[in-house]
Design a protein around this motif. Sequence first.
Motif: not given
Lengths: 127, 172
Positions: B79-80, B82, B108-111, B136-138
């Motif tokens: 998702a991102k 970073s 809901t997600g992970a970094s 970042m993962f969603a």
Amino acid sequence: MTRDEIFAKIKDVLTDALGVDDDEVTGSARLQADLGAESIDYLDISFKLEQAFGIKIGQGELFPDGSAQNAGFVKDGRITPDGIDLLKKKLPHVDFAAWEKDPQISKVANLFTVDALVNFVQRKLAA
Amino acid sequence: MRWMWIDRVLSLEPGKRLVAVKNVSLAEEHLHDHFPKDDARALAACPVMPASLMIEGMAQSAGVLVGHATKFQEKVVLAKVSRAEIEADPTPGRTIRYTAEIERMDATGASTKGVIDLLEPFTDAPARTIGRVDLMFAFLDRNLAGLDFPEHNFVFGEGFQTLLRTSGVAEP
């Protein structure tokens, strides 16, 4: 921790998470409209606040989990009084005063300002 | 098979860290275009592994780590980016090592945080760190409620299953 100290740390979190400049992060800056936050950034900001302040943030605690925005609480594109009550209960760190005069669902994102984050952390640390 | 940018998972500590490698080969077609000989500027060909594909390699390493931690029940999507700092160009015959660690994870997600090292097989040269990539993962079904996605987990398809099997990684 004083409010100024909290604000300074939040400024670091936001410059890191959103790639904005220091001076853009003012108390009244809106995360989405002014600082360009997108949906995944809210999760990123939550994670970074947890890390920066050593707190745990539950789902729907800092940003709305969508329960007040579901169809039952929306009429003509505006959130109903019951929905507003629910939002206020769930998000006590948010200042609803200006928005609730015309509570358009499309403008809910404007409620999330840097000040709202500072309020949230201040309440959390005091708890 | 879906495009895979890691060759083997070396180790996996569930929910914590995954180490994977990618061998850079001159047989890979993209190296011939990155960068070709440039007669106009009198530049010789310079085949190197594109940095964008190293970010993808880290995304696959970290994505498998996060997917494994959810027992591959979640559709884990990047998702991102970073942070991405890559300071050297791996050339053919070298090995890229991706070390990914989960920094934070919720429903809901992970970094993740990641380090990229460059290894020189069959030489005495030590491994050296050439990059850092934080991601970042969603979890798709948790973040785009109301949108219909296929029931089966299309993120972790045949390519990843083969990778995990040939790497000897046990199913979660």
